[in-house]
Design an enzyme around this catalytic site. Structure first.
Site, PDB file in Angstrom:
ATOM      1  CG  ASN A   1      -4.791   3.410   8.570  1.00  0.00           C
ATOM      2  OD1 ASN A   1      -4.913   2.480   7.775  1.00  0.00           O
ATOM      3  ND2 ASN A   1      -4.476   4.634   8.187  1.00  0.00           N
TER       4      ASN A   1
ATOM      5  CD  GLU B   1      -1.183   4.117   8.217  1.00  0.00           C
ATOM      6  OE1 GLU B   1      -0.824   4.486   9.360  1.00  0.00           O
ATOM      7  OE2 GLU B   1      -1.494   4.902   7.318  1.00  0.00           O
TER       8      GLU B   1
ATOM      9  CE1 TYR C   1       0.782   2.658  13.462  1.00  0.00           C
ATOM     10  CE2 TYR C   1      -1.264   3.587  12.650  1.00  0.00           C
ATOM     11  CZ  TYR C   1       0.042   3.217  12.442  1.00  0.00           C
ATOM     12  OH  TYR C   1       0.618   3.395  11.210  1.00  0.00           O
TER      13      TYR C   1
ATOM     14  NE  ARG D   1      -2.868   2.881   2.685  1.00  0.00           N
ATOM     15  CZ  ARG D   1      -2.924   3.726   3.701  1.00  0.00           C
ATOM     16  NH1 ARG D   1      -2.395   3.431   4.864  1.00  0.00           N
ATOM     17  NH2 ARG D   1      -3.519   4.886   3.572  1.00  0.00           N
TER      18      ARG D   1
ATOM     19  CD  GLU E   1      -4.647   7.529  10.002  1.00  0.00           C
ATOM     20  OE1 GLU E   1      -4.138   8.610  10.324  1.00  0.00           O
ATOM     21  OE2 GLU E   1      -4.284   6.440  10.476  1.00  0.00           O
TER      22      GLU E   1
ATOM     23  CG  HIS F   1      -1.057   9.147   3.536  1.00  0.00           C
ATOM     24  ND1 HIS F   1      -1.249   7.808   3.811  1.00  0.00           N
ATOM     25  CD2 HIS F   1      -0.576   9.663   4.678  1.00  0.00           C
ATOM     26  CE1 HIS F   1      -0.893   7.533   5.052  1.00  0.00           C
ATOM     27  NE2 HIS F   1      -0.476   8.648   5.609  1.00  0.00           N
TER      28      HIS F   1
HETATM   29  C1  BG6 Z   1      -1.124   7.073  10.755  1.00  0.00           C
HETATM   30  C2  BG6 Z   1      -0.771   7.815   9.496  1.00  0.00           C
HETATM   31  O1  BG6 Z   1      -2.007   7.853  11.471  1.00  0.00           O
HETATM   32  O2  BG6 Z   1      -0.121   6.872  11.693  1.00  0.00           O
HETATM   33  C3  BG6 Z   1       0.680   7.707   9.084  1.00  0.00           C
HETATM   34  O3  BG6 Z   1      -1.604   7.408   8.423  1.00  0.00           O
HETATM   35  C4  BG6 Z   1       1.561   7.833  10.319  1.00  0.00           C
HETATM   36  O4  BG6 Z   1       0.934   8.689   8.126  1.00  0.00           O
HETATM   37  C5  BG6 Z   1       1.220   6.706  11.281  1.00  0.00           C
HETATM   38  O5  BG6 Z   1       2.931   7.858  10.046  1.00  0.00           O
HETATM   39  C6  BG6 Z   1       2.075   6.660  12.540  1.00  0.00           C
HETATM   40  O6  BG6 Z   1       1.998   7.863  13.261  1.00  0.00           O
HETATM   41  P1  BG6 Z   1       3.311   8.663  13.615  1.00  0.00           P
HETATM   42  O7  BG6 Z   1       2.856   9.993  14.108  1.00  0.00           O
HETATM   43  O8  BG6 Z   1       4.017   7.895  14.647  1.00  0.00           O
HETATM   44  O9  BG6 Z   1       4.088   8.788  12.362  1.00  0.00           O
END
Ligand code: BG6
Length: 481
Positions: A300, A380, A302, A78, A168, A122
């Protein structure tokens, strides 16, 4: 032995990047500036973080980068197209060398059996459009985005099946002043961000329609940042706050994509708060048509989030993650009369204060699938850390392996529960600039040797996670040892 059931046949394994965070060559071969070139230069001047002029030099290393992806066994990748590389002024005259770069990249991927998954936008609007009318602040962006979407669909549509319109959207709305360079006047206009969100929904819908019209067999999605919102306690007030946060932060965006509608309780809240926006005649029809062309959602993921009933009198604010990588230093989000973020005492945070919660990924996947019944792909997921390049060229990143392993297990469980998950593209294929911490905070399977102050030669080194992920892919996700 850490084994799970193999993933479904045809499941795509790869990773993700975005153009401005890795390409560099910011003013090379006819490309003009985009807003991230400008924003990151400001961040560089203020905090000393690397800017986009070289980033991790993917523009000049793309063949080597694709070869490394192929060595890991990727079947998908991607990436995003840098709008001002192909259309330097946003619309109008294309830039032949920029157009050729993405042909070369896509051809290189396909020659290695890697499926390209293309993000149209993006965070990097051409400055030409920002200067002309303040970017997402003007309705003109809807037509210009459609122009760009049609241009790239015609150009690359015979080679690219999977398209993501916007990366996002909810994050862009939340951090509008950092993701979209806008005038001071617009920054202080409280209605601006939800009006911009409406224009994004229209632009997304028109781009989705374009994919279906112009790309034979094309599939259209969008990538959303997704966190489940847990209540801090079982008090009805906290449970209501969690429901409010889920609607406000997640379903408001998903309802627009999947159904072409706006979530009623969120619309009522925005009106009460004086944040409502203008919807013109015919707009909802465009959104409905767009929803009919929405094939899959990109996730995405995290971290998860925890909320409680908001403390009366607190002003609206966004979450600020910690910038120094030493734990703590986090400011939680507040939306007055709706919810207030807080620490989840059950979860451990990363050094950058992100709660680690693999089960939260299973939660969102099952929750979304039960609600909308459409396929999803992970666009992500990853672990940002200070990695160390050893003298012998190795990089030991067990924390990243542990994080990704736990999330793959969670995906497996969601699939067992009926979720149609088609791909895993963690962040990031190789090191690139973080949006918040320059090059110091790394996510890649491949280490790129540069610092914030010294670009060096951007030499590539394989991290321990590179070899581990290669084995995961070789066993179709069965062996996570
Ligand atoms: C996502 C984004 O929110 O998080 C990316 O789509 C970003 O562009 C990624 O790099 C990780 O966040 P960060 O702030 O640690 O780079």
């Amino acid at each position: 032995m850490q084994e799970v059931k193999a993933f479904p046949k045809g499941f795509m394994w790869g990773a993700a990047t975005s153009a401005y965070q890795c390409e560099g060559a910011a003013l090379e071969d006819g490309k003009k500036e985009n807003q991230q070139d400008v924003i990151n230069r400001q961040i560089h001047d203020e905090y000393g973080y690397a800017d986009c002029s070289v980033a991790t030099d993917h523009y000049h290393h793309y063949k080597e980068d694709v070869a490394l992806m192929a060595e890991m066994g990727f079947t998908s990748y991607r990436f995003s197209i840098n709008w001002s590389r192909v259309l330097p002024d946003g619309v109008g005259e294309p830039n032949p060398k920029g157009v050729e770069f993405y042909h070369n990249l896509i051809d290189e991927l396909k020659a290695h059996g890697i499926e390209p998954i293309v993000t149209m936008w993006h965070y990097d609007l051409p400055m030409a459009l920002v200067n002309k009318y303040d970017g997402w602040g003007s309705r003109q962006i809807v037509d210009d985005f459609e122009y760009y979407a049609r241009f790239i669909c015609k150009e690359y549509g015979s080679k690219v099946k999977y398209w993501l319109t916007i990366n996002e959207q909810s994050i862009v709305v939340n951090y509008i002043d950092r993701k979209n360079l806008i005038t001071k006047e617009d920054q202080f206009n409280p209605k601006f961000r939800y009006q911009a969100n409406h224009y994004m929904n229209l632009a997304h819908a028109k781009a989705a329609i374009a994919v279906h019209e112009l790309v034979p067999g094309g599939q259209c999605g969008a990538a959303l940042d997704m966190a489940p919102y847990y209540p801090a306690s079982s008090s009805p007030e906290d449970v209501l706050a969690a429901k409010n946060a889920s609607n406000f932060k997640n379903y408001f965006y998903m309802d627009a994509y999947f159904k072409g509608t706006y979530t009623p309780s969120v619309m009522a809240y925005l009106k009460r708060q004086g944040l409502d926006f203008v919807i013109e005649d015919g707009d909802m029809d465009i959104m409905k048509k767009g929803a009919e062309c929405f094939d899959f959602l990109g996730i995405n993921y995290y971290q998860s989030a925890c909320v409680k009933s908001p403390t009366p009198g607190l002003a609206r604010r966004s979450k600020q993650n910690n910038k120094i990588g030493k734990g703590g230093h986090v400011t939680y989000e507040v939306q007055p009369d709706l919810f207030e973020g807080c620490k989840n005492e059950y979860l451990k945070d990363t050094d950058f204060s992100m709660p680690i919660d693999p089960m939260g990924l299973r939660y969102v996947l099952e929750d979304i699938y039960d609600r909308y019944h459409k396929p999803m792909m992970i666009c992500e997921n990853g672990f940002g850390a200070y990695d160390k390049l050893e003298e012998d060229g190795s990089i030991h990143d067990p924390y990243r392996i542990e994080y990704i392993r736990a999330h793959i297990k969670a995906m497996r469980e969601a699939i067992e529960n009926g979720v149609e998950l088609i791909a895993y593209n963690p962040w990031s294929a190789f090191d690139l600039l973080s949006t918040s911490n320059g090059i110091a905070k790394r996510y890649g399977f491949v280490y790129v040797d540069r610092t914030d102050d010294d670009v060096k030669e951007c030499k590539r080194y394989k991290k321990d996670s590179f070899y581990w992920y290669k084995n995961v892919i070789a066993t179709n996700g069965k062996n996570l040892e």
